[in-house]
Design a protein around this motif. Structure first.
Motif, mmCIF file in Angstrom:
data_model
loop_
_atom_site.group_PDB
_atom_site.id
_atom_site.type_symbol
_atom_site.label_atom_id
_atom_site.label_comp_id
_atom_site.label_asym_id
_atom_site.label_seq_id
_atom_site.Cartn_x
_atom_site.Cartn_y
_atom_site.Cartn_z
ATOM 1 N N ARG A 137 -7.054 -51.838 -16.008
ATOM 2 C CA ARG A 137 -7.533 -51.444 -14.685
ATOM 3 C C ARG A 137 -8.306 -50.337 -14.570
ATOM 4 O O ARG A 137 -9.374 -50.422 -14.247
ATOM 5 N N TYR A 138 -8.166 -49.226 -15.556
ATOM 6 C CA TYR A 138 -8.856 -48.032 -15.709
ATOM 7 C C TYR A 138 -10.212 -48.481 -16.273
ATOM 8 O O TYR A 138 -11.520 -48.196 -15.791
ATOM 9 N N LEU A 139 -10.245 -49.245 -17.397
ATOM 10 C CA LEU A 139 -11.402 -49.649 -18.162
ATOM 11 C C LEU A 139 -12.492 -50.436 -17.261
ATOM 12 O O LEU A 139 -13.609 -50.463 -17.658
ATOM 13 N N ASN A 140 -12.000 -51.074 -16.232
ATOM 14 C CA ASN A 140 -12.720 -51.906 -15.240
ATOM 15 C C ASN A 140 -13.146 -51.136 -14.091
ATOM 16 O O ASN A 140 -13.822 -51.619 -13.382
ATOM 17 N N ILE A 141 -12.851 -49.938 -13.867
ATOM 18 C CA ILE A 141 -12.976 -49.318 -12.686
ATOM 19 C C ILE A 141 -13.978 -47.873 -13.347
ATOM 20 O O ILE A 141 -14.688 -47.143 -12.213
ATOM 21 N N ALA A 142 -13.460 -47.375 -14.330
ATOM 22 C CA ALA A 142 -14.372 -46.170 -14.606
ATOM 23 C C ALA A 142 -15.863 -46.068 -14.478
ATOM 24 O O ALA A 142 -16.551 -47.387 -15.041
ATOM 25 N N TYR A 143 -16.536 -44.938 -14.336
ATOM 26 C CA TYR A 143 -17.918 -44.955 -14.330
ATOM 27 C C TYR A 143 -18.423 -44.552 -15.517
ATOM 28 O O TYR A 143 -18.218 -43.418 -15.986
ATOM 29 N N PHE A 144 -19.529 -45.180 -16.320
ATOM 30 C CA PHE A 144 -20.011 -44.866 -17.453
ATOM 31 C C PHE A 144 -21.530 -44.242 -17.477
ATOM 32 O O PHE A 144 -22.436 -44.035 -18.325
ATOM 33 N N GLY A 145 -21.984 -43.881 -16.136
ATOM 34 C CA GLY A 145 -23.397 -43.437 -16.300
ATOM 35 C C GLY A 145 -24.409 -44.757 -15.972
ATOM 36 O O GLY A 145 -23.952 -45.986 -16.410
ATOM 37 N N ALA A 146 -25.637 -44.214 -15.845
ATOM 38 C CA ALA A 146 -26.585 -45.285 -15.842
ATOM 39 C C ALA A 146 -26.510 -46.382 -14.886
ATOM 40 O O ALA A 146 -26.982 -47.440 -15.018
ATOM 41 N N GLY A 147 -25.721 -46.216 -13.758
ATOM 42 C CA GLY A 147 -25.467 -47.315 -12.873
ATOM 43 C C GLY A 147 -24.401 -48.139 -13.179
ATOM 44 O O GLY A 147 -23.996 -49.177 -12.649
ATOM 45 N N ALA A 148 -23.610 -48.107 -14.448
ATOM 46 C CA ALA A 148 -22.471 -49.153 -15.040
ATOM 47 C C ALA A 148 -21.205 -48.570 -14.546
ATOM 48 O O ALA A 148 -20.812 -47.818 -15.054
ATOM 49 N N TYR A 149 -20.432 -49.528 -14.016
ATOM 50 C CA TYR A 149 -18.983 -49.218 -13.521
ATOM 51 C C TYR A 149 -18.425 -50.314 -14.425
ATOM 52 O O TYR A 149 -18.772 -51.461 -14.195
ATOM 53 N N GLY A 150 -17.156 -49.784 -15.133
ATOM 54 C CA GLY A 150 -16.417 -50.574 -15.917
ATOM 55 C C GLY A 150 -17.091 -50.943 -17.203
ATOM 56 O O GLY A 150 -18.437 -51.001 -17.343
ATOM 57 N N VAL A 151 -16.206 -51.070 -18.207
ATOM 58 C CA VAL A 151 -16.749 -51.263 -19.763
ATOM 59 C C VAL A 151 -17.537 -52.733 -19.582
ATOM 60 O O VAL A 151 -18.584 -52.546 -20.712
#
Length: 749
Positions: free
Chosen positions: A189-203
């Motif tokens: 669940r965490y990996l699919n909701i975390a924000y990674f920058g550049a508009g990308a949410y989830g791994v």
């Protein structure tokens, strides 16, 4: 420092103090007893958690595909996110995120007591809140509350505010989750909701955004870089932020992984020395950002979006439906056929280039389903600026093909004669209903404008030598004889022709047309000559109804829609109903085989206005109709088989007074016919069903002796050719008692 900020920091320190005090007071207790102390202080029942913590509802992008279910047209999202199951996320990515954010993730029960004490000591020493002691589980809780699509922006802000109450609640939620979910479920669940920058949410989105690959294929260097971004995703993003900071964080994550012994120190050093290699990709978003090289798909996408906004299955308001599209994670397989779309665009461009002020919008529809296979026009679907003085070319987002907004459509000329013929057939007239059509016809509609005949509207034929004379529906439709069809319209009443057009899906988007249809349909004699504005989509779908033998289907841009749960959305299929009997539709099609160079089932065709079409269709049975508006302001052709209907209208969308001219008519006919052929190629040739002899020749169904051309042979309805019902309309009124509204065309064909 503001009072609010000071209170927030003091509150957080107090919270840490309370928990640290509990830890210190119980430090001599066994681990089980220690856990009990904390759980009594901070725990909450899983069943009492907010619904989105129990069943995640994070925003996900929706995908729009062509009818093959594989060709991506575009996607829709507020947050670029796509869920990926944990077994499709590289193990090294799972290890990297734990090392970056919570090295004791597999040891604690949602709240890391050791981390709380460490944070308490560090923060107490500086007087500032430097360490937050948030576990990965607590971060997941915060992310869920922050991105809950069911909350307003204000509610989401409150749910993540830096307050003592929020922190305690976060801990309670985290402990409750850990009591119910496995560590892998939480990590998923965490990996699919975390924000990674550049508009990308989830791994899933992040791996594509930065490296152009799925999350399952991430290398150690790529995974450690992504994991390092979570702390400061926008600041450290190597795409839009500080590349050096991103590399520094990558090194930090690699060192942490080595300390956790999931990689060796040598692996960490070697990977940290690797150069940064990115392969950034940008997921298309909305209709203005289609898959590269296919900006023409934007007009179909725009029509799909119009359709979606009308569907109650996705919300009670347009705003709710748009939110569902942009956050709901739907997989939408549209009806767009790339092969037909490409053919339609190429044929449109064969008539007018991108930089021509005139346009040839073309639409293709499948009979029996209403599915829209193509919407093409010689324009780029784009908001880019146009050269000076050019309004809607080469770039526009106006819906030139399907209509809507400021686009009300274009006059389609004699293609509207079809609705008069259908009304006549339904009201007891047979295909051999005859009239000795003159060059000019003093109609039963009054007219005080130029060219009137003693106060009567008197339309004329464009080519008297070829059009005048004894005509039936077959020959009158084939040669597009104006005076025949105005006479025929009088026999049944113009209001019935108008109503028939509406039954076949013609929408009156122009205010003047809508007013005439509602208030003066019985006096709208010029209607049969196609003075009302329409669109290629409406026209193609109307003639598709004939291809389906009288079954009208609402235009439909989708084949299927699947929710994020993998279940198909119900109620999305074709919406169809019979609007005329099969025999009436078959009779109209029999006459419509005449204009295109074909032959009716009874051998009664004699000349057509688009005879090249039958050759382009290479022996397949085809029907259709041409249409030219007053002084050739527009040129139209619509053709159909039992499998496909295609319509195109040449016009200047910005200037109705810029007449396209008669020379383009043959090009339009050819362009539409070739699009039609592209759509049926590879399919078995389908045949039209002949109409009954009764509707062809009257109640006894017997073949008449071929009538002479001098007007002396009576027709099957008992009227002498040339007489009709005199100058009386179907309602029995005379020309002086009727008013012809609007400005009628004089030479439509």
């Amino acid at each position: 420092m503001t009072e609010k900020t000071r209170f927030g920091k003091v509150g957080r320190l107090a919270l840490y103090g309370v928990l640290a005090g509990a830890v210190l007071a119980a430090s001599a207790l066994p681990a089980s007893a220690l856990a009990g102390v904390v759980l009594r202080a901070a725990s909450q029942s899983y069943e009492d958690l907010p619904a989105d913590l129990r069943v995640p509802a994070s925003a996900q992008r929706s995908y729009l595909y062509a009818n093959d279910g594989k060709t991506l047209l575009t996607s829709f999202y507020d947050e670029n996110r796509v869920d990926v199951p944990i077994n499709e996320i590289a193990t090294t990515m799972q290890q990297a995120i734990v090392a970056a954010e919570d090295t004791r993730f597999y040891e604690h029960g949602g709240v890391d007591l050791r981390g709380v004490v460490r944070a308490f000591v560090a923060n107490s020493a500086t007087g500032e809140v430097e360490q937050g002691a948030s576990t990965l589980t607590m971060q997941y809780v915060r992310n869920v509350l922050k991105s809950d699509p069911n909350l307003t922006e204000e509610q989401r802000a409150e749910a993540t505010a830096e307050t003592k109450g929020r922190k305690i609640q976060e801990m309670r939620y985290a402990i409750a989750l850990e009591k119910k979910l496995s560590k892998q479920e939480i990590l998923d669940r965490y990996l699919n909701i975390a924000y990674f920058g550049a508009g990308a949410y989830g791994v899933g989105a992040a791996s594509q955004r930065y490296f152009g690959k799925p999350a399952s294929a991430l290398t150690l260097g790529e995974a450690s870089l992504l994991a390092g971004l979570v702390q400061s995703p926008d600041t450290d993003s190597p795409i839009s932020g500080d590349k050096d900071a991103a590399l520094a964080r990558r090194s930090y994550v690699l060192d942490a992984m080595a300390k956790m012994k999931v990689i060796t120190e040598d692996e960490a050093k070697k990977t940290a020395a690797e150069p940064l290699v990115l392969h950034p990709t940008q997921a298309p978003n909305d209709c203005g950002a289609m898959t590269a090289g296919h900006v023409d798909w934007g007009f179909f996408c725009d029509y799909f979006r119009q359709w979606w906004n009308e569907q109650p299955a996705f919300g009670s308001t347009v705003e709710e439906r748009q939110q569902a599209l942009r956050r709901g994670g739907y997989t939408i397989v549209t009806s767009l056929d790339p092969k037909v779309q490409t053919a339609a665009l190429n044929q449109s461009l064969s008539v007018y280039g991108y930089n021509n002020k005139r346009a040839l919008p073309i639409a293709a529809v499948e009979p029996g389903t209403g599915r829209v296979l193509a919407l093409a026009v010689n324009r780029h679907y784009s908001v880019d600026d146009n050269p000076g003085g050019q309004q809607n070319y080469p770039n526009t987002v106006n819906q030139l093909v399907a209509g809507g907004g400021t686009i009300t459509g274009y006059q389609a000329g004699s293609t509207f004669k079809m609705f008069t013929m259908l009304a006549a057939l339904e009201n007891g007239r047979s295909l051999d209903t005859a009239f000795n059509a003159p060059s000019k016809f003093p109609s039963a509609y009054s007219d005080d404008g130029p060219g009137n005949c003693d106060g009567a509207w008197c339309p004329s034929n464009e080519n008297p030598a070829w059009m005048d004379g004894y005509r039936t529906m077959w020959t009158g439709f084939g040669r597009s004889v104006n005076t025949y069809f105005v006479w025929l319209e009088q026999q049944v009443g113009s209001e019935k022709a108008v109503e028939m057009a509406q039954r076949f899906g013609i929408k009156f988007r122009a205010e003047t047309d809508a007013n005439l249809a509602e208030n003066s349909a019985d006096r709208w004699g010029a209607f049969t000559l196609g003075v009302a504005s329409t669109t290629p989509l409406d026209l193609a779908n109307a003639y598709a109804t004939l291809g389906a033998e009288g079954v009208y289907c609402k235009p439909l841009p989708v084949n299927s829609i699947t929710g994020p749960d993998g279940k198909k959305v119900d109620g999305i299929g074709p919406s169809c109903n019979r609007v005329v009997s099969a025999d009436v539709a078959r009779a109209a099609t029999d006459a419509a085989r005449c204009p295109v160079g074909g032959q009716s089932s009874f051998g009664t065709c004699d000349g057509g206005t688009a005879t090249q079409v039958v050759d382009i269709l290479d022996g397949r049975q085809v029907a259709g109709k041409t249409g030219s508006s007053e002084e050739n302001a527009t040129e139209t052709f619509v053709g159909y088989t039992p499998q496909l209907a295609v319509a195109g209208i040449a016009a200047n969308p910005d200037d109705p007074g810029d007449f396209v001219g008669s020379a383009v008519a043959a090009k339009v006919n050819t362009a539409v016919a070739r699009t039609l052929m592209a759509g049926v190629t590879g399919k078995p040739a389908a045949q039209f069903t002949p109409p009954s002899r009764e509707i062809a020749y009257g109640l006894d169904g017997q073949l008449d002796v071929a009538p002479s051309q001098n007007g002396n042979q009576p027709n099957r309805n008992g009227n002498q050719p040339g007489q009709g019902n005199g100058n009386a309309a179907a309602d029995g009124t005379t020309p002086d008692e009727q008013v012809q509204p609007g400005t009628p065309p004089r030479r439509n064909r």
